[in-house]
Design a protein around this motif. Structure first.
Motif, PDB file in Angstrom:
ATOM      1  N   ARG A 126       1.005  -1.077   0.195  1.00 27.87           N
ATOM      2  CA  ARG A 126      -0.045   0.059   0.108  1.00 27.87           C
ATOM      3  C   ARG A 126       0.728   1.124   0.039  1.00 27.87           C
ATOM      4  O   ARG A 126       0.431   2.110  -0.802  1.00 27.87           O
ATOM      5  CB  ARG A 126      -0.793   0.002   1.360  1.00 27.87           C
ATOM      6  CG  ARG A 126      -2.107  -0.993   1.068  1.00 27.87           C
ATOM      7  CD  ARG A 126      -3.271  -0.650   2.158  1.00 27.87           C
ATOM      8  NE  ARG A 126      -2.714  -0.826   3.604  1.00 27.87           N
ATOM      9  CZ  ARG A 126      -2.817  -1.940   4.323  1.00 27.87           C
ATOM     10  NH1 ARG A 126      -3.209  -3.041   3.694  1.00 27.87           N
ATOM     11  NH2 ARG A 126      -2.284  -1.861   5.541  1.00 27.87           N
ATOM     12  N   ASN A 127       1.924   1.082   0.920  1.00 30.06           N
ATOM     13  CA  ASN A 127       2.912   2.337   0.932  1.00 30.06           C
ATOM     14  C   ASN A 127       3.447   2.479  -0.721  1.00 30.06           C
ATOM     15  O   ASN A 127       3.428   3.786  -1.084  1.00 30.06           O
ATOM     16  CB  ASN A 127       4.006   2.152   1.834  1.00 30.06           C
ATOM     17  CG  ASN A 127       3.475   2.475   3.118  1.00 30.06           C
ATOM     18  OD1 ASN A 127       2.679   3.186   3.578  1.00 30.06           O
ATOM     19  ND2 ASN A 127       4.257   1.937   4.095  1.00 30.06           N
ATOM     20  N   VAL A 128       3.583   1.505  -1.401  1.00 27.97           N
ATOM     21  CA  VAL A 128       4.721   1.762  -2.866  1.00 27.97           C
ATOM     22  C   VAL A 128       3.441   2.228  -3.717  1.00 27.97           C
ATOM     23  O   VAL A 128       3.639   3.273  -4.428  1.00 27.97           O
ATOM     24  CB  VAL A 128       5.046   0.471  -3.125  1.00 27.97           C
ATOM     25  CG1 VAL A 128       5.673   0.517  -4.716  1.00 27.97           C
ATOM     26  CG2 VAL A 128       6.295   0.072  -2.030  1.00 27.97           C
ATOM     27  N   PHE A 129       2.409   1.754  -3.674  1.00 26.57           N
ATOM     28  CA  PHE A 129       1.060   1.989  -4.472  1.00 26.57           C
ATOM     29  C   PHE A 129       0.715   3.408  -4.244  1.00 26.57           C
ATOM     30  O   PHE A 129       0.604   4.196  -5.096  1.00 26.57           O
ATOM     31  CB  PHE A 129       0.001   0.932  -4.291  1.00 26.57           C
ATOM     32  CG  PHE A 129      -1.280   1.385  -5.474  1.00 26.57           C
ATOM     33  CD1 PHE A 129      -0.952   1.080  -6.388  1.00 26.57           C
ATOM     34  CD2 PHE A 129      -2.486   1.355  -4.753  1.00 26.57           C
ATOM     35  CE1 PHE A 129      -1.774   1.389  -7.518  1.00 26.57           C
ATOM     36  CE2 PHE A 129      -3.529   1.714  -5.704  1.00 26.57           C
ATOM     37  CZ  PHE A 129      -3.257   1.563  -7.087  1.00 26.57           C
ATOM     38  N   ARG A 130       0.722   3.772  -2.917  1.00 27.56           N
ATOM     39  CA  ARG A 130       0.187   5.145  -2.694  1.00 27.56           C
ATOM     40  C   ARG A 130       1.565   6.268  -3.022  1.00 27.56           C
ATOM     41  O   ARG A 130       0.980   7.296  -3.437  1.00 27.56           O
ATOM     42  CB  ARG A 130       0.387   5.330  -1.255  1.00 27.56           C
ATOM     43  CG  ARG A 130      -0.208   6.490  -0.657  1.00 27.56           C
ATOM     44  CD  ARG A 130      -0.316   6.666   0.984  1.00 27.56           C
ATOM     45  NE  ARG A 130      -0.302   8.008   1.579  1.00 27.56           N
ATOM     46  CZ  ARG A 130      -0.443   8.111   2.862  1.00 27.56           C
ATOM     47  NH1 ARG A 130      -0.492   7.313   3.700  1.00 27.56           N
ATOM     48  NH2 ARG A 130      -0.585   9.467   3.379  1.00 27.56           N
ATOM     49  N   GLU A 131       2.432   5.886  -2.970  1.00 25.02           N
ATOM     50  CA  GLU A 131       3.566   6.617  -3.660  1.00 25.02           C
ATOM     51  C   GLU A 131       3.450   6.845  -5.147  1.00 25.02           C
ATOM     52  O   GLU A 131       3.598   8.096  -5.552  1.00 25.02           O
ATOM     53  CB  GLU A 131       4.939   5.996  -3.431  1.00 25.02           C
ATOM     54  CG  GLU A 131       6.151   7.039  -3.776  1.00 25.02           C
ATOM     55  CD  GLU A 131       6.243   8.155  -3.304  1.00 25.02           C
ATOM     56  OE1 GLU A 131       6.728   9.297  -3.784  1.00 25.02           O
ATOM     57  OE2 GLU A 131       5.728   8.508  -1.948  1.00 25.02           O
ATOM     58  N   GLU A 136       0.647  10.511  -9.560  1.00 26.57           N
ATOM     59  CA  GLU A 136      -0.563  10.794 -10.458  1.00 26.57           C
ATOM     60  C   GLU A 136      -1.624  11.590 -10.119  1.00 26.57           C
ATOM     61  O   GLU A 136      -2.693  11.934 -10.704  1.00 26.57           O
ATOM     62  CB  GLU A 136      -1.280   9.409 -11.027  1.00 26.57           C
ATOM     63  CG  GLU A 136      -0.445   8.358 -11.649  1.00 26.57           C
ATOM     64  CD  GLU A 136      -1.296   7.352 -12.465  1.00 26.57           C
ATOM     65  OE1 GLU A 136      -2.284   7.238 -12.278  1.00 26.57           O
ATOM     66  OE2 GLU A 136      -0.831   6.892 -13.665  1.00 26.57           O
ATOM     67  N   TYR A 137      -1.369  12.419  -8.964  1.00 27.90           N
ATOM     68  CA  TYR A 137      -2.058  13.211  -8.247  1.00 27.90           C
ATOM     69  C   TYR A 137      -3.614  12.630  -7.681  1.00 27.90           C
ATOM     70  O   TYR A 137      -4.775  13.206  -8.171  1.00 27.90           O
ATOM     71  CB  TYR A 137      -2.473  14.649  -9.089  1.00 27.90           C
ATOM     72  CG  TYR A 137      -1.263  15.096  -9.517  1.00 27.90           C
ATOM     73  CD1 TYR A 137      -0.322  15.858  -8.620  1.00 27.90           C
ATOM     74  CD2 TYR A 137      -0.743  15.283 -11.015  1.00 27.90           C
ATOM     75  CE1 TYR A 137       0.978  16.461  -9.127  1.00 27.90           C
ATOM     76  CE2 TYR A 137       0.261  15.806 -11.386  1.00 27.90           C
ATOM     77  CZ  TYR A 137       1.157  16.320 -10.543  1.00 27.90           C
ATOM     78  OH  TYR A 137       2.211  16.930 -11.001  1.00 27.90           O
ATOM     79  N   SER A 138      -3.563  11.342  -7.445  1.00 27.21           N
ATOM     80  CA  SER A 138      -4.817  10.498  -7.219  1.00 27.21           C
ATOM     81  C   SER A 138      -4.529   9.599  -5.800  1.00 27.21           C
ATOM     82  O   SER A 138      -5.207   8.821  -5.441  1.00 27.21           O
ATOM     83  CB  SER A 138      -5.263   9.562  -8.151  1.00 27.21           C
ATOM     84  OG  SER A 138      -4.209   8.761  -8.600  1.00 27.21           O
TER      85      SER A 138
END
Length: 241
Positions: A126-131, A136-138
């Protein structure tokens, strides 16, 4: 006065008018009221300098860059908009800026490519995906999903109502810069449930955002430089060991 005399007087007046028109000094026009004549471009001014001056005038009058959606514009309107757009700090103290987690194993990192569910269940994933979402400003999609997860863990009625209100203000309200994309049906459901908030007030919205990340963002994440760099680091570490 006879007809002949009036004719002579009229003729004399006409001659005086003609003579006056021929005389330059008869009735001078005030300088302030005179209309300047166009004399053409200044010979000492190059064509490029005239173009630059006209271009600057047009840009000052209407800056087309202000209507683009990119970050290249340095005008005050777009800078203010970018400040609102990059303001991603949530009011919810329960949602950390970065989840505490251990370093993922190589098996875990490779498993993220096989299943979005495995990625979302893993704190490091989740941390990597959140980064990636931040690029992508999402990022608000992940923040909203995490906030809903935290809401489900709460059992205090007062705390649930307060958190639900903050979630609504942060991610549902159309006035929020972190508003998530929801359809009208889900919004109507939320508005009804907000009359008596519970830990399941945003379940439909959370599922919709989860589906949106899975369908839209997840495929791009797998081909992103962030995920590829992580795979390369794991491969390099494995070869060195």
């Amino acid at each position: 006065m006879g007809v002949k005399e009036r004719g002579q007087r009229r003729s004399s007046t006409g001659r005086q008018s003609l003579e006056c028109e021929g005389d330059v000094n008869c009735s001078p026009i005030p300088q302030a009221l005179s209309t300047p004549k166009y004399t053409g471009p200044d010979p000492s001014e190059s064509p490029m300098s005239r173009y630059d001056r006209n271009q600057a005038t047009r840009n000052h009058r209407s800056n087309p860059c202000c209507f683009c959606w990119c970050c290249c514009c340095s005008c005050s309107w777009n800078e203010d908009r970018n400040r609102r757009r990059f303001s991603r700090d949530t009011k919810l103290e329960t949602v950390p800026h970065c989840e505490v987690c251990s370093k993922p194993s190589s098996e875990e990192v490779y498993s993220w490519a096989s299943s979005f569910e495995k990625l979302m269940k893993n704190p490091a994933g989740r941390n990597v995906f959140r980064e990636f979402l931040r690029t992508e400003y999402s990022e608000e999609n992940m923040l909203f999903w995490l906030a809903c997860e935290e809401l489900k863990k709460d059992h205090s009625k007062h705390s649930i109502e307060e958190k639900a209100r903050l979630i609504y203000e942060d991610y549902i309200s159309i006035l929020s810069p972190k508003e998530v994309s929801l359809d009208s049906r889900v919004r109507e459901v939320i508005n009804r449930r907000m009359q008596e908030p519970s830990c399941h007030t945003f379940d439909d919205a959370q599922l919709q955002i989860y589906t949106l990340m899975h369908r839209d963002s997840y495929p791009r994440f797998l081909s992103s430089s962030i995920y590829k760099a992580l795979l390369q680091n794991i491969s390099r570490s494995s070869s060195e060991s």
